[in-house]
Design a protein around this motif. Structure first.
Motif, mmCIF file in Angstrom:
data_model
loop_
_atom_site.group_PDB
_atom_site.id
_atom_site.type_symbol
_atom_site.label_atom_id
_atom_site.label_comp_id
_atom_site.label_asym_id
_atom_site.label_seq_id
_atom_site.Cartn_x
_atom_site.Cartn_y
_atom_site.Cartn_z
ATOM 1 N N LYS A 1 0.842 -1.202 0.000
ATOM 2 C CA LYS A 1 0.000 0.000 0.000
ATOM 3 C C LYS A 1 0.880 1.257 0.000
ATOM 4 N N TRP B 1 -21.203 -13.140 -1.719
ATOM 5 C CA TRP B 1 -20.769 -11.894 -2.359
ATOM 6 C C TRP B 1 -19.989 -12.175 -3.628
ATOM 7 N N LEU C 1 -14.941 -6.358 0.987
ATOM 8 C CA LEU C 1 -15.525 -5.449 0.003
ATOM 9 C C LEU C 1 -15.728 -4.051 0.573
ATOM 10 N N LEU C 2 -15.498 -3.867 1.892
ATOM 11 C CA LEU C 2 -15.666 -2.541 2.489
ATOM 12 C C LEU C 2 -14.685 -1.556 1.847
ATOM 13 N N PRO C 3 -15.099 -0.310 1.650
ATOM 14 C CA PRO C 3 -14.279 0.648 0.884
ATOM 15 C C PRO C 3 -12.813 0.738 1.305
ATOM 16 N N GLY C 4 -12.504 0.911 2.596
ATOM 17 C CA GLY C 4 -11.115 1.091 2.999
ATOM 18 C C GLY C 4 -10.257 -0.143 2.778
ATOM 19 N N PHE D 1 -10.995 -2.731 0.674
ATOM 20 C CA PHE D 1 -11.051 -3.239 -0.699
ATOM 21 C C PHE D 1 -9.850 -2.802 -1.533
ATOM 22 N N ASP D 2 -9.529 -1.488 -1.469
ATOM 23 C CA ASP D 2 -8.514 -0.945 -2.371
ATOM 24 C C ASP D 2 -7.145 -1.568 -2.165
ATOM 25 N N SER D 3 -6.787 -1.817 -0.888
ATOM 26 C CA SER D 3 -5.420 -2.263 -0.645
ATOM 27 C C SER D 3 -5.256 -3.761 -0.846
ATOM 28 N N GLY E 1 -8.804 -4.967 -4.521
ATOM 29 C CA GLY E 1 -8.731 -4.004 -5.623
ATOM 30 C C GLY E 1 -7.348 -3.997 -6.244
#
Lengths: 150, 499
Positions: B54, B392, B468-471, B473-475, B478
């Motif tokens: 990250k 999911w 899948l939660l936004p914070g 997910f990305d690291s 995603g």
């Protein structure tokens, strides 16, 4: 007559007795010169293993086990791998995994090219002992099959 | 300094494996402790590497200080981090489980030695930035797994291991042949460099041939349907922790990961390749699901179910759309969690009752509350019941199919999901619910270490949806799908990181 039953004929045994030391020596030569001439840890390890396998074929496995038994071979196999990984890890101290941090010396001399000869020795332990164990296991299976027939 | 972490993924399990073979047979209990510590360290480092990635982005490690493409490279990008976490997390929990389960076998240290070699091979495949090194590590993992399948040395195990070894070797030869052809075209083995050479566009026919070889080789490793014949024999025959390891992570790191890496990042995808992947995925989905329904052997049912679920992963990745790839990778992670859990459950049942035949079980819920409740969680996850992680990922894959206008595939995915529910209802009905059989009245729940692993995996099944939660997910998820989607841009990113 009893001696003949245990291994091969007297001719094979005599020749083996004369050559087996030379084979071992040649294996060690190949390992030691691995970094400056064709060969290296793997090829030399195979030749070293062959010298013990030769004894096993000519004199039977009891005689071979006096020189090198499974426990010792297994120990050398593991220790070879551990030496190799340790040498590779020592490089991390100099910045990189597998870094050749020793002095490279003069090219084409026996004591040159840093860690490479040490890697070759570690590989020869691993390959030699490993190959010996494989042949021993194949022989053991053959013997149990004959025993079943009796 | 963070670069040092990359070789550790290979060094720790290799070192632990050989120490095991040196000391483990002399001191009782040493191999248990050493393997647990080694895999725990790997799991911690892999989770730590998520945070490192990250912060720093893609990391290239130059082995021996030689600059790629001349030297060997280890590359850590989003997909690598994602796979490392999956493999090492599952390996850690399975290693804890084995402490109790493997008591019934002799020579436990050989098991741990091979197990750690397999982990080293899988980590090596994932972290390598070099196509030939990928092959070498793939062989390490595969050969260790052949031996592990034969670990019981009974007739059935040896037969399965022989079949697996022959088919696995055929697959490996095709992969090696493919690599040789690619090397002849590109004159390099570094994946990033190879990708640049291929992008220049000479000899498209050889690239096509190589694609077919890789599809066959890696397809066999991941047990896609025309190449699946070894899996239903090999996975049930192995000891339960190894079945969990094989179904949970081996077919994914050697098969799916390699397909994603080679096809998307090195060869570059074309519509033909993507549709081939999708068709293989849907075939596995349908055939694996239908065959699982008829099984009465608990572990064999799970093995067929693995084929079916791998089909979902392949379908998602084969869609090639951002949503599809994300769904496929998410299902890969989820499947490695719940399928390991279910195999560990089957091992616990076998440990207690001594049978794998569903018809001989019944009413185990009363005697084995932990095993039955965790297996209920696992079954509901794999069948896609809402709060659990499987729901999911399947939802995303089906939505991605609809989004890409592949309506037929979406319908099949929904239907087979129902079929999955059906065969796991069968497992629950015959094994855990119903009346307790007379001969099973004396059985006990399994020991602490086995319960610990199963409960941890069940908790992960529940918590999986949180990825899948936004914070978060990305690291993690995603980043992994971005790495696949980057496609041929992978090469540029790697070369920037080298400088």
């Amino acid at each position: 007559m009893k001696e003949q039953q245990k291994g091969m004929t007297i001719i094979v045994k005599t020749i083996t007795r004369l050559t087996v030391g030379l084979i071992l020596l040649f294996g060690i030569y190949i390992v030691a010169n691995g970094h400056i001439s064709p060969g290296g840890g793997f090829a030399g390890g195979v030749i070293i293993a062959l010298s013990f396998i030769h004894i096993m074929l000519a004199f039977g496995k009891e005689d071979a086990f006096k020189k090198m038994n499974q426990g010792v071979a297994s120990f050398f196999e593991s220790i070879g791998a551990i030496i190799f990984i340790t040498l590779a890890n020592l490089g991390i101290a100099g910045g990189y995994f597998f870094l050749n941090f020793l002095s490279k010396g003069e090219p084409f001399k026996l004591f040159s090219s840093g860690l490479i000869p040490l890697y070759n020795i570690a590989i020869s332990f691993k390959v030699g002992a490993g190959l010996f164990i494989i042949v021993v296991i194949l022989m053991l299976f053959k013997i149990t099959k004959e025993d079943e027939k009796k | 300094m963070t670069r040092i972490l990359l070789p550790l993924f290979v060094v720790i399990p290799l070192g632990a494996a050989f120490l095991n073979s040196l000391i483990g047979k002399r001191i009782k209990g040493f191999s248990d402790v050493l393997s647990a510590i080694a895999t725990c360290a790997l799991a911690c480092i892999s989770i730590y590497s998520v945070f490192i990635f990250k912060d720093t982005g893609l990391i290239v490690y130059k082995v021996g200080g030689w600059i790629p493409p001349m030297g060997i490279a280890m590359v850590m990008d989003g997909l690598t981090v994602f796979m490392l976490v999956t493999v090492n997390l599952v390996a850690f929990l399975i290693s804890i489980y084995s402490i109790s389960y493997m008591e019934k076998y002799t020579e436990k240290w050989i098991f741990y030695c091979l197990f750690l070699l397999m982990v080293a091979g899988m980590n090596g495949v994932i972290i390598s930035g070099d196509l030939f090194n990928l092959y070498v590590f793939l062989e390490i993992a595969a050969i260790a797994s052949y031996a592990l399948v034969a670990f019981g040395t009974e007739h059935e195990e040896l037969e399965a291991a022989f079949k697996y070894a022959v088919m696995g070797t055929v697959a490996s030869s095709f992969i090696l042949l493919g690599i040789a052809f690619l090397y002849s075209v590109t004159s390099t083995l570094n994946m990033a460099d190879m990708s640049l050479e291929i992008a220049k566009g000479g000899s498209p026919r050889i690239i096509m041939l190589v694609s077919v070889f890789f599809l066959m080789g890696f397809g066999l490793k991941s047990a896609l349907v025309p190449f699946h014949a070894w899996l239903p024999d090999a996975h049930p025959s192995a000891p339960a922790p190894i079945s969990a390891m094989l179904s949970g992570v081996l077919i994914k790191s050697l098969g799916i990961y390699a397909i994603a890496r080679v096809f998307f990042n090195v060869l570059g995808t074309s519509p033909q390749v993507l549709s081939a992947l999708m068709i293989l995925g849907v075939l596995s989905l349908i055939i694996g699901g239908c065959l699982a329904l008829g099984q009465w052997d608990f572990k064999r049912l799970l093995a067929y179910s693995s084929i079916s679920q791998i089909g979902y992963v392949m379908l998602g990745i084969g869609l090639g759309t951002p949503l599809g790839i994300m769904g496929g990778l998410f299902h890969l992670f989820n499947h490695s969690i719940f399928k390991s859990l279910l195999f560990l459950n089957s091992g616990a049942v076998e440990y207690a009752t001594g049978t794998r035949d569903l018809q001989k079980m019944g009413g185990l819920r009363e005697k084995m509350p932990v095993t039955s409740s965790t297996s209920l969680i696992g079954s509901m996850s794999i069948a896609g019941i809402p709060p659990f992680n499987g729901f999911w990922s399947k939802l995303i894959i089906i939505a991605a199919c609809v989004q890409a206008h592949h309506f037929a595939y979406a319908v099949w995915a929904v239907l087979i999901s129902l079929l999955t529910l059906a065969y796991f209802m069968k497992v629950q009905r015959y094994a855990f619910f119903g009346e307790l059989k007379e001969r099973l009245s004396h059985i006990k729940e399994c020991p602490f270490f086995m319960k610990f692993s199963m409960i941890s995996l069940a908790v992960l099944c529940l918590a999986g949806g949180l990825l899948l939660l936004p914070g978060v997910f990305d690291s993690f998820l995603g980043a992994a799908s971005d790495a696949v989607l980057a496609g041929k841009d992978y090469a540029n990113v790697v070369f920037v990181a080298i400088r």
